[in-house]
Design an enzyme around this catalytic site. Structure first.
Site, PDB file in Angstrom:
ATOM      1  N   SER A 105       0.826  -1.211   0.000  1.00 45.99           N
ATOM      2  CA  SER A 105       0.000   0.000   0.000  1.00 45.99           C
ATOM      3  C   SER A 105       0.860   1.260   0.000  1.00 45.99           C
ATOM      4  CB  SER A 105      -0.947  -0.059   1.205  1.00 45.99           C
ATOM      5  OG  SER A 105      -1.991   0.846   1.062  1.00 45.99           O
ATOM      6  N   ASP A 252      -1.287   1.015  -4.685  1.00 44.36           N
ATOM      7  CA  ASP A 252      -2.251  -0.035  -5.057  1.00 44.36           C
ATOM      8  C   ASP A 252      -3.636   0.534  -5.375  1.00 44.36           C
ATOM      9  OD1 ASP A 252      -2.615   0.538  -2.309  1.00 44.36           O
ATOM     10  OD2 ASP A 252      -3.608  -1.379  -1.975  1.00 44.36           O
ATOM     11  N   ASP A 254      -6.052   2.252  -3.857  1.00 45.48           N
ATOM     12  CA  ASP A 254      -7.269   2.203  -3.040  1.00 45.48           C
ATOM     13  C   ASP A 254      -7.446   3.484  -2.227  1.00 45.48           C
ATOM     14  OD1 ASP A 254      -5.324   1.751  -1.119  1.00 45.48           O
ATOM     15  OD2 ASP A 254      -6.190  -0.091  -0.332  1.00 45.48           O
TER      16      ASP A 254
END
Length: 460
Positions: A105, A252, A254
């Site tokens: 992340s 990533d 998100d």
């Protein structure tokens, strides 16, 4: 070197001794434990979807994961360079038993991780995670014999499938976005946002897109967490090119945040506030965010006739609370948008679709839209912990010191001071205590956080 096992998955720095970092042996061990756990849930479904962000170590970790799953007799569908939400969507579309996303992340380039999904394409629960860790600790796995090894195939169709889902989502107004003629700068931080975000913008009818750090090489050109101090290049480019706004995502994809036309930050906390405002105008209902997120979401929800519900930090906790209260929109103040009727996962792509629809329909500039929301300031701080420090004892002492204030202990310790609050919790992903404080006055928020940090240091 660090290796952290939590409900967020298995996360660590690459290299070092096994058990001290995310070494190849650790990757194999935890993948084998997860695969074993899946087969115990359902021995018939032997399919797992995997995908990775653009990290330097991604290819190596992927090869280890694929071989381990195949060795257990599990069939692998590899999306390769992908996003966390795309893998989540693919798990359900493929009717797979689960999924693994290879991404740390927002962590720097030396980190990588295995994020573990269930058959619904959602992060596994804390209880399931504990079971996986127990299998790993006992090395309680049995590999398949030579005639029962799993299969492997790649699938590059999910970029388009994900984009199509966003473009066809009922509240995404492609015509309004196209008519707005937006000029956009994207900070893709040398990861898969460089592939996915421009593809989505093109499908939404945004013609003028400049991509910064667009080479997917994992050599992040700046700290990959989309915080103001890391987005100076994006701010400068938006200003210089007279763009309408800037978009930043993490490796990533998100987490999502925006930069206004003057180069100022829209504020990652306000990504969810703006998207929720738009959704609630079209659909009455409830909202959820975690205890560390701005109370501006509560204000907007009440204004639109809904109920606001807080949850513990962590995507799985937000999702569980959203299901419990039937929320129409939710997420986290770090720019994570969860749209439940698309899928229960943070997704920057649907966030972009809804945010741009809101902006286009409002006919406002980005800065004017931001100014239409209540102003709160969150002071985000952290204290690094030495090994062996008893955090529970520290929290108990702070609870005692502020016993006359309203407190919430669902996740760490949240203390309220009239309209202000402070939230202390240990991180799921790093050996630290996070200290977040919010007030309508920036100095007050900083002072509250500073005072609590002083208390922590005294109690340590």
């Amino acid at each position: 070197m660090a290796l952290i096992k939590s409900i967020s998955g298995i996360r660590g720095t690459i290299g070092g001794k096994p058990g001290e970092g995310l070494s190849p042996l650790d990757v194999v061990k935890f993948t084998a434990a997860y695969g074993t756990w899946l087969l115990r849930q359902n021995a018939e479904n032997k399919k797992v979807v995997i995908g990775r962000d653009g990290r330097i170590s991604g290819e190596m970790v992927k090869n280890l994961v694929v071989s381990t799953l195949n060795g257990l007799g599990i069939d692998v569908v590899d999306l390769d360079l992908s996003t966390t939400p795309t893998v989540e969507i693919a798990v359900t579309m493929e009717q797979a038993a689960g999924g693994i996303i290879l991404t740390a992340s927002h962590n720097p380039r030396e980190w990588n991780a295995l994020k573990l999904l269930n058959a619904k394409g959602e992060f596994i629960s804390g209880a399931d995670g504990a079971e996986v860790l127990d299998i790993a600790a006992k090395e309680d796995f049995v590999f398949a014999d030579v005639n029962k090894l799993g299969t492997y195939r790649t699938d590059d169709s999910y970029l388009q499938k994900h984009v199509d889902l966003v473009v066809n989502y009922p509240l995404v107004d492609v015509a309004a976005i196209k008519a707005a003629n937006f000029r956009v700068v994207v900070d893709a931080v040398n990861s898969t946002g460089a592939i996915y975000v421009p593809a989505l913008l093109k499908a939404l009818g945004v013609e003028e897109v400049t991509v910064l750090f667009g080479e997917v090489n994992g050599k992040f050109s700046h700290n990959p967490e989309p915080l103001p101090e890391n987005l100076t290049a994006l701010s400068n480019e938006v200003n210089k090119s007279q763009a309408d706004f800037g978009i930043a995502v993490d490796p990533d994809v998100d987490r999502l945040c925006f930069v206004c036309e003057d180069g100022s930050m829209f504020g990652e906390e306000y990504t969810l506030v703006a998207v929720a405002d738009y959704v609630l105008k079209h659909r009455k209902g409830n909202t959820v965010s975690n205890l560390s997120s701005t109370q501006a979401l509560k204000d907007i929800t009440l204004k639109n006739g809904g109920e606001y519900h807080p949850s513990a930090v962590g995507e799985v906790n937000v999702v569980n609370r959203m299901k419990a209260v039937n929320a129409v929109i939710g997420g986290e103040g770090n720019g994570g948008i969860i749209v439940p009727d698309l899928h229960y996962g943070r997704d920057a792509l649907i966030g972009i679709g809804l945010f741009l629809s809101h902006l286009a329909q409002s006919k406002k500039k980005m800065k004017a839209l931001r100014n239409s929301y209540p102003d709160y300031f969150i002071s985000k701080n952290k204290i690094e912990l030495d090994k062996g420090i008893d955090v529970k004892e520290i929290f108990e002492k702070i609870k005692g010191k502020y016993k006359n204030q309203p407190q919430n202990t669902e996740d760490g310790l949240k203390i309220e001071f009239d309209k202000d609050w402070v939230h202390l919790r240990t991180s799921n992903t790093e050996p630290i205590i996070r200290i977040y404080a919010e007030s309508q006055n920036e100095t007050t928020a900083d002072n509250i956080a500073r005072k609590i940090m002083q208390d922590i240091k005294e109690f340590i």
